[in-house]
Design an enzyme around this catalytic site. Structure first.
Site, PDB file in Angstrom:
ATOM      1  CE1 TYR A 295      -4.040   1.797   0.226  1.00 45.54           C
ATOM      2  CE2 TYR A 295      -3.265   2.748   2.268  1.00 45.54           C
ATOM      3  CZ  TYR A 295      -4.191   2.713   1.252  1.00 45.54           C
ATOM      4  OH  TYR A 295      -5.244   3.581   1.263  1.00 45.54           O
TER       5      TYR A 295
ATOM      6  CB  CYS B 102      -8.737   8.297   0.945  1.00 43.85           C
ATOM      7  SG  CYS B 102     -10.310   7.724   1.538  1.00 43.85           S
ATOM      8  CG  HIS B 103      -5.056   7.975  -0.940  1.00 43.28           C
ATOM      9  ND1 HIS B 103      -6.197   7.349  -1.349  1.00 43.28           N
ATOM     10  CD2 HIS B 103      -4.366   7.071  -0.237  1.00 43.28           C
ATOM     11  CE1 HIS B 103      -6.192   6.098  -0.909  1.00 43.28           C
ATOM     12  NE2 HIS B 103      -5.093   5.901  -0.225  1.00 43.28           N
ATOM     13  N   GLY B 104      -5.631  12.681   0.083  1.00 40.94           N
ATOM     14  CA  GLY B 104      -5.319  14.100   0.028  1.00 40.94           C
ATOM     15  C   GLY B 104      -5.524  14.801  -1.300  1.00 40.94           C
TER      16      GLY B 104
END
Lengths: 687, 138
Positions: A295, B102-104
């Protein structure tokens, strides 16, 4: 599996079978007389441990599937009912959920052992590649299994992972639709994942047979990396390897049981105790710990397609390992440079795992990129280069020579380093969920903490009273039935008392013969009625924020413990983050809002609530609930009592879990000891 | 393994009444299991969306192409981050638009990707105005 056997059973019935199907001879030649190198160390027992874990997962999984309902509306509840109502359901579920983590832990040790001792080199390439295929199948199985409880992390994990395929050009979107069976992750997705989760373990078992077959054709590698030459170099599989593997499995069971009975939620995510909600994304989506290094690689690469390719290549590159590393010396024991780079690689993997659990911002992104480069450099640059420039130390002529020259080098230090590193890695998960702000809930002394923890009956009864008189006006307790109040390990009411308690409630039933719904007094089998008919009604009545159901609240809430606490937590069995948080929020209200914090209209300031603005008004005040047993009627006491009660509602069988855990530990320690001495006796003249 | 008939039937177009949505507010409706954000944009948000140099964007697209002419105040986008499918939060981030926790990834007031790992703008679902205050999605 190593050629025709000359095994002849003495029993005539067995002889009759053997002439028609030589299965006994096959077993005999593969697992009894099969020659196994004399110098194998304990890292080689992980093969047996993995076979054991696969059997364990299939066995527990098949029984769990008998009680599980694969439907988006019912899956979460059916898992809770397994834990609460099925005989030893809590044990089955813990064994299966922790078993997945243990399975991956063992497979990582097994793979790193192969990497260190060069077990992938000629003539074991196919054996190694079969292993990589098993690992890929395991990852798919583990991922789909994690989706089945249908909690928040299940749902969003499924969304993120299936969306990986949308990066594929041209076909991506259609592949994703095919995986979903709809326009988004939903009921069809859950159904097909359940079907595949049941199928894949049997495929794994099939590939394991091939893996063992290939192993028995090529023969086992060994720590010195020289092939057995004479009979003196080997010992028969039974009893030597059998008993050693038995001891290895017994030791592994001790670790496994530690998780099952004392830390069942240590490796899990609190968010997965919240039912899946397609409208709300959890703040941090973190996969299970065993996927974290990959991940991290995915997130390090800024381009979506490249990230997905990078992640999959990180696994596929393993298939090419036998050709990337062309060194003739197998074991890193005799390769001074390769040995150092191996340990650097292990550290890189652990750090990648740590980063995979961190939010993707600032220094973490840069570190992730550096480590991703290191990961690939190990396979694509370091190993091919080393095989050309490294001067290996002389390899012993034979295994017996190596045993004679064996120095008393302590493997223990390596083992300790590995365990410490593993703990850091596992714990990084807890760290990842650090809430913003430094207001950590203060620790409390709970009657139910520790290996012998029991619920304080008085606190449970008082907590029930607080719930009934205060919390119940807004919060449901929908997984708890009135009959539970009379069960062992609970508040200690009699069956009659529980029935009387139930009859004070009005429960909706029907339809009757006229087709109408009607109300009747509650029965012990009924569940606590919820204050609102549905979530929308709850939301509308409470200014837009639905009061959560409290059945699981102490397991569904947590806070980051941070380094190095999560490591100590593993040993001290601290797992009361949820109760600490709940009790802190109940007491964290303050009319005086500190500077720099703005509280919107209709919200209240709470020191421990993430973001500090909570919609719930201060629920408890001194003297609000009367106690019959003379306990102080203070907010602190109320909070403690109601939190104890809610810990019980979240895990009604906790006392049984800890009690059985103690018995299992006593047994396992005795068993491991017996195995150890038997092993010593068997091996006495083989060293 | 493609969607079955009932799933496809449930994905038929839906109508949404916009009259209760005040300026600066937004609502989230579900269509085909996907959240659709309908934002009633302020003048400031529209000006910001139109003021940027389109060529400088990661996924160049004009604001005019993403809304219906005559209804510039209404932005209708599928609220699924084009990175890995999380749901962005409205009215957050540096661009007066959406922020994905979540991932910006950050999207502007036209739902266009401005910063972060997402490769594309938030997609605009097929929709049309049935009347001035009602749209049909699908």
């Amino acid at each position: 599996m190593s050629g025709p056997s000359d095994y002849q059973p003495s029993n005539p019935a067995l002889q009759w079978i053997e002439r028609r199907l030589p299965i006994l001879g096959l077993m005999h030649s593969s697992f009894v007389v099969y020659p196994t190198p004399r110098n194998l160390n304990y890292w080689w027992t992980f093969g047996a441990i993995l076979s054991f874990m696969l059997g364990m997962q299939i066995l527990t999984g098949v029984i769990l599937a008998m009680h599980y309902t694969p439907h988006a509306d019912l899956a979460f509840k059916s898992v809770e009912l397994i834990v609460r109502d099925v005989n030893y359901g809590w044990l089955l579920r813990n064994m299966h959920a922790c078993g997945a983590s243990m399975f991956f832990f063992a497979v990582y040790v097994h793979m790193l052992r192969g990497l260190y001792y060069g077990s992938y080199k000629e003539p074991r390439e196919v054996l190694w590649i079969l292993g990589v295929i098993i690992y890929l199948l395991m990852m798919a199985t583990g991922f789909m299994g994690y989706v089945l409880p249908w909690g928040q992390m299940s749902f969003w994990g499924a969304t993120v992972i299936t969306n990986l395929f949308s990066a594929i050009p041209y076909f991506g979107e259609s592949i994703v639709t095919l995986l979903w069976g709809g326009y988004s992750v939903g009921n069809p997705t859950l159904n097909r994942f359940f079907s595949l989760h049941y199928l894949l373990p049997f495929l794994i078992a099939g590939v394991v047979v091939l893996h063992v077959w290939a192993l028995h054709v090529a023969g086992q590698n060994n720590p010195d990396g020289v092939e057995p030459k004479t009979e003196k170099d080997t010992v028969p599989f039974t009893p030597h390897a059998t008993i050693k593997d038995g001891f290895g499995v017994a030791c592994f069971l001790l670790l496994y049981a530690w998780f099952i009975f004392y830390m069942p939620n240590y490796l899990g995510d609190a968010d997965n105790y919240i039912p899946a909600n397609p409208g709300v994304t959890p703040p941090h989506i973190v996969p299970e710990w065993y996927y974290l290094p990959f991940y991290a690689i995915l997130r390090s690469i800024p381009n979506k397609l490249a990230g997905v390719i990078g992640m999959f290549s990180a696994i596929i590159v393993l298939c090419f390992l036998p050709w990337l590393d062309a060194a003739r010396t197998r074991s890193s024991k005799y390769r001074p440079l390769a040995k150092q780079f191996f340990w650097i690689f292990v550290v890189v993997c652990i750090l990648l795992g740590y980063l995979g659990a961190q939010p993707p911002e600032g220094i973490y992104v840069i570190a992730g990129r550096v480590l991703t480069v290191c990961y690939f450099a190990y396979f694509l640059i370091v190993l091919p280069l080393l095989s050309r420039i490294e001067k290996p130390r002389p390899v012993p002529n034979s295994i017996s020579e190596a045993i004679l020259a064996k120095s008393g080098k302590a493997v223990a230090s390596v083992a300790i380093a590995l365990v410490a590193a593993g703990a850091l890695f596992l714990g990084s998960l807890q760290d990842a969920r650090a809430s913003e702000g430094s207001d950590k809930p203060p620790g409390n002394k709970w009657s139910f903490s520790g290996p012998f923890g029991k619920f304080d009956r008085g606190a449970l009864q008082r907590g029930l009273k607080v719930y009934k008189e205060v919390c119940a006006s807004c919060h449901g307790l929908s997984y708890v039935a009135f009959r539970n109040l009379a069960e062992a390990g609970g508040p200690g009411y009699s069956v009659a008392q529980a029935a009387a308690f139930a009859s004070e409630y009005k429960v909706k039933d029907g339809p009757n013969d006229a087709g109408d719904m009607f109300e009747r007094p509650g029965r012990p089998a009924d569940y606590f009625p919820s204050p609102f008919p549905n979530e929308q009604a709850a939301r509308a009545a409470n200014g837009g924020a639905a009061p959560p159901d409290l059945s699981l609240i102490t397991k569904a809430r947590s806070y980051g413990r941070g380094f190095p606490w999560f490591i100590f937590d593993f040993f001290t069995q601290y797992q009361e983050q949820g109760p600490d948080y709940v009790s802190a929020v109940l007491q964290g209200f303050d009319d005086h809002v500190p500077e720099g914090v703005t509280i919107p209209e209709g919200s209240y300031y709470n020191k421990y609530f993430p973001g500090h603005a909570i919609k719930m008004p201060k629920p408890l005040s001194d003297g609000q609930v009367t106690y019959d047993d003379g306990s102080p009627t203070t907010v602190a006491q109320y909070s403690k009592d109601v939190t104890t009660f809610l810990m019980w509602t979240a895990e009604p069988h906790m006392e049984a879990r800890k009690r059985l855990g103690f018995q299992v530990f006593v047994f396992l320690i005795l068993f491991a000891g017996l195995m150890y001495f038997t092993k010593k006796k068997v091996w006495a003249d083989s060293h | 393994m493609n969607p079955d008939a009932s799933t496809i039937a449930a994905g038929a177009p839906i109508e949404v009444d916009l009259s209760p949505v005040a300026e600066g507010q937004d609502i989230k409706v579900f269509w085909r299991g996907k959240p659709i954000y309908i934002s009633h944009r302020t003048k400031k948000q529209i000006d910001e969306a139109r003021g940027v140099n389109v060529a400088s964007l990661p996924d160049p697209e004009t604001d005019e192409a993403r809304v219906k002419s005559g209804h510039e105040q209404w932005l209708v986008v599928i609220g699924i981050c084009t990175h890995l499918g999380c749901i962005p939060i409205a009215h957050e981030g540096n661009y007066d638009g959406f922020f994905c926790p979540c991932h910006g990834s950050q999207y502007d007031s036209s739902g266009r990707i401005r910063q972060g790992p997402a490769p594309a703008n938030l997609p605009v679902p097929p929709y049309q105005f049935v009347s001035d205050t009602k749209i049909q999605i699908g």
